[in-house]
Each structure stands twice: as C-alpha cells, then as structure tokens.
Design a protein around this motif. Sequence first.
Motif, PDB file in Angstrom:
ATOM      1  N   LEU A 209     -41.797  16.980 -96.747  1.00  0.00           N
ATOM      2  CA  LEU A 209     -42.586  17.579 -97.817  1.00  0.00           C
ATOM      3  C   LEU A 209     -43.493  18.670 -97.268  1.00  0.00           C
ATOM      4  N   GLY A 210     -44.167  18.394 -96.153  1.00  0.00           N
ATOM      5  CA  GLY A 210     -45.006  19.410 -95.522  1.00  0.00           C
ATOM      6  C   GLY A 210     -44.187  20.622 -95.095  1.00  0.00           C
ATOM      7  N   TRP A 211     -42.999  20.366 -94.570  1.00  0.00           N
ATOM      8  CA  TRP A 211     -42.093  21.447 -94.161  1.00  0.00           C
ATOM      9  C   TRP A 211     -41.742  22.335 -95.358  1.00  0.00           C
ATOM     10  N   ASP A 212     -41.474  21.706 -96.512  1.00  0.00           N
ATOM     11  CA  ASP A 212     -41.119  22.477 -97.706  1.00  0.00           C
ATOM     12  C   ASP A 212     -42.313  23.255 -98.247  1.00  0.00           C
ATOM     13  N   TYR A 213     -43.508  22.690 -98.148  1.00  0.00           N
ATOM     14  CA  TYR A 213     -44.698  23.456 -98.534  1.00  0.00           C
ATOM     15  C   TYR A 213     -44.776  24.742 -97.720  1.00  0.00           C
ATOM     16  N   ALA A 214     -44.535  24.620 -96.412  1.00  0.00           N
ATOM     17  CA  ALA A 214     -44.585  25.797 -95.543  1.00  0.00           C
ATOM     18  C   ALA A 214     -43.465  26.778 -95.875  1.00  0.00           C
ATOM     19  N   HIS A 215     -42.302  26.245 -96.251  1.00  0.00           N
ATOM     20  CA  HIS A 215     -41.161  27.109 -96.555  1.00  0.00           C
ATOM     21  C   HIS A 215     -41.460  28.025 -97.746  1.00  0.00           C
ATOM     22  N   TYR A 216     -42.319  27.569 -98.659  1.00  0.00           N
ATOM     23  CA  TYR A 216     -42.700  28.380 -99.811  1.00  0.00           C
ATOM     24  C   TYR A 216     -44.091  28.998 -99.647  1.00  0.00           C
ATOM     25  N   ARG A 217     -44.597  28.938 -98.431  1.00  0.00           N
ATOM     26  CA  ARG A 217     -45.895  29.526 -98.072  1.00  0.00           C
ATOM     27  C   ARG A 217     -47.017  28.986 -98.971  1.00  0.00           C
ATOM     28  N   LEU A 218     -46.979  27.684 -99.182  1.00  0.00           N
ATOM     29  CA  LEU A 218     -47.999  26.997 -99.954  1.00  0.00           C
ATOM     30  C   LEU A 218     -48.678  25.965 -99.080  1.00  0.00           C
ATOM     31  N   VAL A 219     -49.858  25.524 -99.517  1.00  0.00           N
ATOM     32  CA  VAL A 219     -50.612  24.507 -98.785  1.00  0.00           C
ATOM     33  C   VAL A 219     -50.923  23.363 -99.748  1.00  0.00           C
ATOM     34  N   PRO A 220     -50.704  22.127 -99.342  1.00  0.00           N
ATOM     35  CA  PRO A 220     -51.048  20.997-100.211  1.00  0.00           C
ATOM     36  C   PRO A 220     -52.533  21.018-100.547  1.00  0.00           C
ATOM     37  N   PRO A 221     -52.921  20.464-101.682  1.00  0.00           N
ATOM     38  CA  PRO A 221     -54.340  20.451-102.055  1.00  0.00           C
ATOM     39  C   PRO A 221     -55.157  19.621-101.072  1.00  0.00           C
ATOM     40  N   ALA A 222     -56.449  19.924-100.990  1.00  0.00           N
ATOM     41  CA  ALA A 222     -57.347  19.150-100.133  1.00  0.00           C
ATOM     42  C   ALA A 222     -57.447  17.720-100.686  1.00  0.00           C
ATOM     43  N   PRO A 223     -57.581  16.752 -99.779  1.00  0.00           N
ATOM     44  CA  PRO A 223     -57.743  16.882 -98.331  1.00  0.00           C
ATOM     45  C   PRO A 223     -56.439  16.736 -97.566  1.00  0.00           C
ATOM     46  N   TYR A 224     -55.286  16.731 -98.278  1.00  0.00           N
ATOM     47  CA  TYR A 224     -54.025  16.361 -97.639  1.00  0.00           C
ATOM     48  C   TYR A 224     -53.563  17.363 -96.601  1.00  0.00           C
ATOM     49  N   ALA A 225     -53.992  18.620 -96.728  1.00  0.00           N
ATOM     50  CA  ALA A 225     -53.581  19.631 -95.754  1.00  0.00           C
ATOM     51  C   ALA A 225     -54.403  19.571 -94.478  1.00  0.00           C
ATOM     52  N   GLN A 226     -55.573  18.884 -94.518  1.00  0.00           N
ATOM     53  CA  GLN A 226     -56.455  18.843 -93.356  1.00  0.00           C
ATOM     54  C   GLN A 226     -56.401  17.510 -92.610  1.00  0.00           C
ATOM     55  N   GLU A 227     -56.187  16.430 -93.328  1.00  0.00           N
ATOM     56  CA  GLU A 227     -56.215  15.113 -92.692  1.00  0.00           C
ATOM     57  C   GLU A 227     -54.961  14.884 -91.856  1.00  0.00           C
ATOM     58  N   PRO A 228     -55.097  14.249 -90.701  1.00  0.00           N
ATOM     59  CA  PRO A 228     -53.919  13.957 -89.867  1.00  0.00           C
ATOM     60  C   PRO A 228     -52.938  13.071 -90.628  1.00  0.00           C
ATOM     61  N   SER A 229     -51.700  13.490 -90.696  1.00  0.00           N
ATOM     62  CA  SER A 229     -50.672  12.729 -91.414  1.00  0.00           C
ATOM     63  C   SER A 229     -49.323  13.363 -91.137  1.00  0.00           C
ATOM     64  N   PRO A 230     -48.219  12.662 -91.453  1.00  0.00           N
ATOM     65  CA  PRO A 230     -46.897  13.287 -91.330  1.00  0.00           C
ATOM     66  C   PRO A 230     -46.777  14.543 -92.197  1.00  0.00           C
ATOM     67  N   LEU A 231     -47.473  14.556 -93.346  1.00  0.00           N
ATOM     68  CA  LEU A 231     -47.450  15.736 -94.219  1.00  0.00           C
ATOM     69  C   LEU A 231     -48.024  16.947 -93.486  1.00  0.00           C
ATOM     70  N   ARG A 232     -49.160  16.767 -92.843  1.00  0.00           N
ATOM     71  CA  ARG A 232     -49.778  17.878 -92.108  1.00  0.00           C
ATOM     72  C   ARG A 232     -48.900  18.286 -90.925  1.00  0.00           C
ATOM     73  N   ASN A 233     -48.307  17.320 -90.245  1.00  0.00           N
ATOM     74  CA  ASN A 233     -47.418  17.643 -89.120  1.00  0.00           C
ATOM     75  C   ASN A 233     -46.253  18.515 -89.590  1.00  0.00           C
ATOM     76  N   GLY A 234     -45.672  18.155 -90.730  1.00  0.00           N
ATOM     77  CA  GLY A 234     -44.569  18.948 -91.264  1.00  0.00           C
ATOM     78  C   GLY A 234     -45.011  20.325 -91.685  1.00  0.00           C
TER      79      GLY A 234
END
Length: 371
Positions: A22-47
């Motif tokens: 999911l994080g990888w796909d956010y990056a593929h569309y040049r988007l960032v998940p809403p806070a705090p999910y983009a900042q907190e350590p998680s597999p989503l942030r790693n992707g």
Amino acid sequence: MTTELFTTANTVTAHEHIGFELGWDYAHYRLVPPAPYAQEPSPLRNGLLAGQAAFGSRTLAATRPVRKWLQLRLHAWLRGRSVELMQVTPNYLSQLEVSHCPITRTALSTATLDSSDASVDRVRNDAGYAAGNLAVISTKANHAKAGYGFHDALRFVKQIEAGKLGGIDGLSACQWSRVAVLCSYVEPMSHEEASTIPMLVLPPNRLRMFNPVQALQAFISQQLMAPGWSHRAARFEAMLPGKPARRAFLTFFHALLPRVLEASRANGKQHTRWAIEDAWRNPLVLKRWTAFARLLTATQCEELVARANAKKLGALRAQQLPDEAATEGWNLDSRGYVPHAVLMKRSPTSARTGLGEQIPQPVGTQASLPL
C-alpha cells in the motif's frame, strides 16, 4: 530433507506485506498517506519510502478514483479487513458511484465529513472488500447497517412498526426495509423465500445476486428504466415456459406498470428508479410476483435471465458466474479479515521490497470505507 528454522523477527506477515504494498502504491501515484500514518514507523511507511526512492518523479496521475482506491485500502489495512485487488481497482470503484444513497435517498456528498458523504459498504459483512460485495451508500446508512444482515434488518422493521418508534440507529422502518433487501441479494436462500421479497431497492451496479429469482426480478423491474420496455417485455413473455407462466407474468406486470408510470412521469431517471422500488411496496404487486415466480424453478429463472441477456433484452447487461467464482476473493473462511500467515522470509537482496523471498501461496488483500 533439510529444515530451516527462523524467528518471527525475520519473517513478514500478510498484514505487513499488504501495508508495504500500500505504501509502495501511494508513492507510485506521488501521494502521501494522511497523518500520522506517513510518519509513524510501520510497514506502510517502509513501503512509502521504498517507493519514493524507486519511482522518484516517474509517477502516475493520482485521479479521483485512484485516491478513493488508496483510501479504501488504507482503512481496510488499519482494520485488518481483506481487499481483493485483482478486480477491485480504481476503475471498478468508479463503476459503483451513484448520485443518491439507495437506503436514505439523500444526495451523496464527498469529503464533507457529513453523514451524507458517500462510502463503500461491504454488503455481506462476513466477507471482505471484493468484487460483487460492494455498494456505495451514505455514511449514515453505512454506520447504521454496520454488521447487520437481512434477518437483523427485518427484525428492526418489525420493532419500529410494533413500538411505533421513529427509527433505530437513525434509520426509519422504510430505510431498514431497503437495507434488508440489499442484504438479501448476497445471502443465499431458498427459492420459495426469495420469491416473497419485494424489490424495495434495485440492486446496485456490479453487485452479485445469489438468488436466481431475484436476478429475474431485477431484470424485469429494470425494463422500465429505459425506453422500449413494451417491446422487450413482449419478447420476454414469449420466452416463458407455458401459458400459465405467461398469464401470471402479464398479471404481475400489469400490476407493476401503472404504479411506476404514474409516479415517474417526467421526473427523470432517478425518480423512475424510486418509482419502481416504491411500486413493490404495494401488496398486490408482491402477491402477483410471488404467484408468477413460484411457477418457475430457480434453474428456470437463471436460464431465463441468460437467454434474455443473450438476446439483449435487458436495460442493463447481466453476467453469470459459476458458483465457485461468485465469492472468489471474499475470504469467507476468515470472515472478511486478512488471514494470519507468514508469507515471506526476509532477505537483504530483495529486488523490489526488501521484504524477502515470497513463498508461493495465495495472498488476501484488503480495503475500506469512505469515499
């Protein structure tokens, strides 16, 4: 035979894998998940970080359906719900869009944080976000429906009517009746029981109907949504097996028709849809429908829909699926949640994700709520 032992610290679970993708796909569309999910350590942030490093500025256009798709998956991931991603795509979600909630009939809004906001509902609560199990309804209706099904909604209708209550969880008896009918489409039941259910809400686009008699009911009802219904109805009548069935069909159709025409005259397509649904509240319409439907078997209903569709008699196209394919990706065994499983062994040489070498087995994916 050699056995390799490794600790959970060196493995990736299905939940972690889905978050990374999911994080990888956010990056593929040049988007960032809403806070705090983009900042907190998680597999989503790693992707997300891995995708940003891989794609750079070579990204795809983040269209409105894409944003909905990513939001759906994020909500599902946070709740552990499964999303089947082979068919549930941005394009698929765009096909579910409606202007009004089929339960409350209010005009749907977008991202206003109001109860009228559109949201994606899993019609069958013990299944995941998968093709055939999704409908767009208002946030108000979605929250009220929650995990309730056909029989629950019927019970609420009786409680409201018996106690003369204003409603339950913000929905009236009429609205709970629509919830019951919507849920009935994806709950297998006997031909006899399904024949007695009034079509108080027409099936949403792409919803899979488990009861053949309801598929036939929807096919006939939706004839009145488009011009030329008289000619199509006559051709359908000729396909019926025997004079008793043809006579019963005409008796039913002539009970339904005037109520629809009177209520929908010159009011537009949406009002025509509501007029069809409201006509089914008339006891005579339902009585005559049940009498006609019980002259047929479930197999005959299925065959009639297939033949009529082949002759292009429907106002909408119907696609029939084998039983085994109808719930593909629904994750009924895990009640719509992501199955708990170790999918991979971590490896420092993974080309894309850094997560490791995948073990060949099915992966359940996931999804969300608001649009």
